[in-house]
Scaffold this motif. Structure first.
Motif, short mmCIF file in Angstrom:
data_model
loop_
_atom_site.label_atom_id
_atom_site.label_comp_id
_atom_site.label_asym_id
_atom_site.label_seq_id
_atom_site.Cartn_x
_atom_site.Cartn_y
_atom_site.Cartn_z
N HIS A 9 -2.92 -3.95 10.28
CA HIS A 9 -3.70 -5.08 9.76
C HIS A 9 -2.89 -5.89 8.75
CE1 HIS A 9 -7.03 -3.01 11.73
NE2 HIS A 9 -7.73 -4.11 11.58
N GLY A 10 -1.58 -5.68 8.73
CA GLY A 10 -0.69 -6.58 8.00
C GLY A 10 -0.14 -6.08 6.70
N ALA A 11 -0.58 -4.92 6.20
CA ALA A 11 -0.07 -4.42 4.92
C ALA A 11 1.37 -3.94 5.05
CB ALA A 11 -0.95 -3.29 4.41
N HIS A 12 2.10 -4.03 3.96
CA HIS A 12 3.41 -3.37 3.85
C HIS A 12 3.12 -1.98 3.30
CE1 HIS A 12 7.81 -3.13 3.18
NE2 HIS A 12 7.44 -2.28 2.25
N VAL A 13 3.38 -0.95 4.09
CA VAL A 13 2.94 0.41 3.75
C VAL A 13 4.13 1.27 3.39
CG1 VAL A 13 1.66 2.43 4.51
CG2 VAL A 13 0.99 0.16 5.32
N ILE A 14 4.04 1.92 2.24
CA ILE A 14 5.04 2.91 1.83
C ILE A 14 4.53 4.28 2.22
CG2 ILE A 14 6.14 4.06 -0.12
CD1 ILE A 14 5.24 0.46 -0.50
N LEU A 15 5.25 4.95 3.10
CA LEU A 15 4.91 6.31 3.51
C LEU A 15 5.53 7.26 2.49
CD1 LEU A 15 5.64 6.10 7.35
CD2 LEU A 15 3.62 5.31 6.10
N ALA A 63 6.92 6.50 10.93
CA ALA A 63 7.19 5.06 10.80
C ALA A 63 7.48 4.43 12.16
CB ALA A 63 8.35 4.83 9.85
N HIS A 64 8.22 5.16 12.99
CA HIS A 64 8.53 4.65 14.34
C HIS A 64 7.25 4.50 15.16
CE1 HIS A 64 10.84 3.97 17.98
NE2 HIS A 64 10.12 4.89 18.58
N ALA A 77 0.84 -1.20 0.00
CA ALA A 77 0.00 0.00 0.00
C ALA A 77 0.87 1.24 0.00
CB ALA A 77 -0.92 0.01 1.22
N VAL A 78 0.58 2.17 -0.90
CA VAL A 78 1.25 3.46 -0.96
C VAL A 78 0.29 4.52 -0.46
CG1 VAL A 78 2.40 5.15 -2.44
CG2 VAL A 78 2.60 2.71 -2.95
N GLY A 119 5.37 -2.15 12.56
CA GLY A 119 4.98 -3.03 11.47
C GLY A 119 5.87 -2.88 10.26
N HIS A 120 5.36 -3.29 9.11
CA HIS A 120 6.14 -3.27 7.87
C HIS A 120 5.88 -1.96 7.13
CE1 HIS A 120 7.30 -7.46 8.37
NE2 HIS A 120 6.04 -7.74 8.64
#
Length: 299
Positions: A32-38, A50-51, A12-13, A55-56
């Motif tokens: 909820h488990g997504a790999h998130v690009i901030l 992010a801190h 997710a972006v 999560g991912h």
């Protein structure tokens, strides 16, 4: 928000993910488990976010007011991730004061809120097409209902007013989200283009922008805290647009009470101009010409 479907395995972006609605959205998706690009302009603020999220998550610099920076971001992201499941075009500016422009000379509201996201979405579309059920979520606003696009002066070089410019940028965002849905359907693409708005969320009135404008500005800032809903509530429409399995392309979600300013998430109403296919085609052509980004046909 605890009733989201499992997001494990999704990339997710989220643009503008270091504060406000974007931070809430990124946090919920990651938890909820997504790999998130901030995708953020200020990477130091992104690192702090992010801190907090855990999560991912990963932080990448994205300045939507600079098309070269948008292209750099998209190229690096697609080199590192073979597919993208979710793009949430959340970032935006709400300014007071005199007219300002982007690095490319666009009026800052339109250039950031709409044209930057238009270019980003087009550049990422091939990687979205590689995901089994990708979505693009566009953040609209109830202000789009009172706005009108002036195709003779899209950049508001004449008679500039900041509030008008913001409303027009959100109308443009909404028009393009609807037009993208039409185009994706026409090509048989599995990608869904969905829209959401937060109602009156506490991030919308930018209290700090009003604070320096004397007694009247401080009063407006304080009144804003009374009439707006918490950011966590304001983020629910875009979270549902992003994750609800029952949401299909073209849906527009927002709060359902008090003229769509607050309350539980339901279907929102588009303005007549936002839903007009002729306006959609005309604005799409303008966006292509201004940004130089042309969307590839997707299967």
């Amino acid at each position: 928000m605890t009733d989201l479907p499992d997001q494990r395995g999704r990339i997710a972006v989220v643009t503008g993910a270091n504060s406000g609605l974007g931070l809430v959205t990124a946090t919920v998706l990651a938890r909820h488990g997504a790999h998130v690009i901030l995708a953020v302009r200020d990477t130091a603020a992104g690192a702090q976010a992010a801190h907090r999220i855990g999560g991912h998550v990963e932080v990448r610099r994205l300045d939507l007011a600079d098309l070269d920076a948008v292209r750099t971001f998209a190229a690096a992201l697609t080199a590192d991730h073979p597919a993208i499941d979710l793009l949430i075009n959340n970032a935006g500016v709400v300014l007071l004061g005199p007219r300002r422009t982007t690095a490319d000379g666009f009026e800052l509201h339109l250039g950031t809120n709409m044209l930057g996201h238009y270019a980003l979405t087009g550049l990422l579309l091939p990687h979205l097409a590689k995901a089994p059920a990708a979505r693009v979520v566009h953040l609209s606003s109830i202000t789009h209902k009172n706005a009108h696009l002036d195709f003779g002066d899209l950049m508001m070089e004449h008679g500039y007013r900041a509030a008008t410019a913001y409303g027009r940028s959100k109308l443009a965002t909404t028009v393009l989200g609807v037009e993208l849905d039409r185009r994706l359907r026409a090509t048989g693409s599995p990608i869904a283009s969905v829209l959401a708005h937060p109602g009156l969320s506490r991030t919308n009135l930018t209290p700090r922008a009003w604070e320096h404008r004397g007694r009247a500005g401080r009063l407006i800032a304080r009144l804003g805290l009374l009439v707006t809903q918490p950011t966590e509530q304001g983020a629910l429409p875009q979270l549902r647009a992003a994750t609800d399995p029952g949401v299909r392309g073209g849906r527009f979600l927002g709060p359902g009470r008090l003229w769509e300013t607050r309350g539980p998430v339901t279907d929102a109403r588009l303005s007549r101009e936002a839903a007009d296919p002729a306006v959609g085609r005309r604005l799409w052509t303008a966006a292509e010409n201004l940004t130089g980004v042309r969307y590839p046909a997707t299967p």
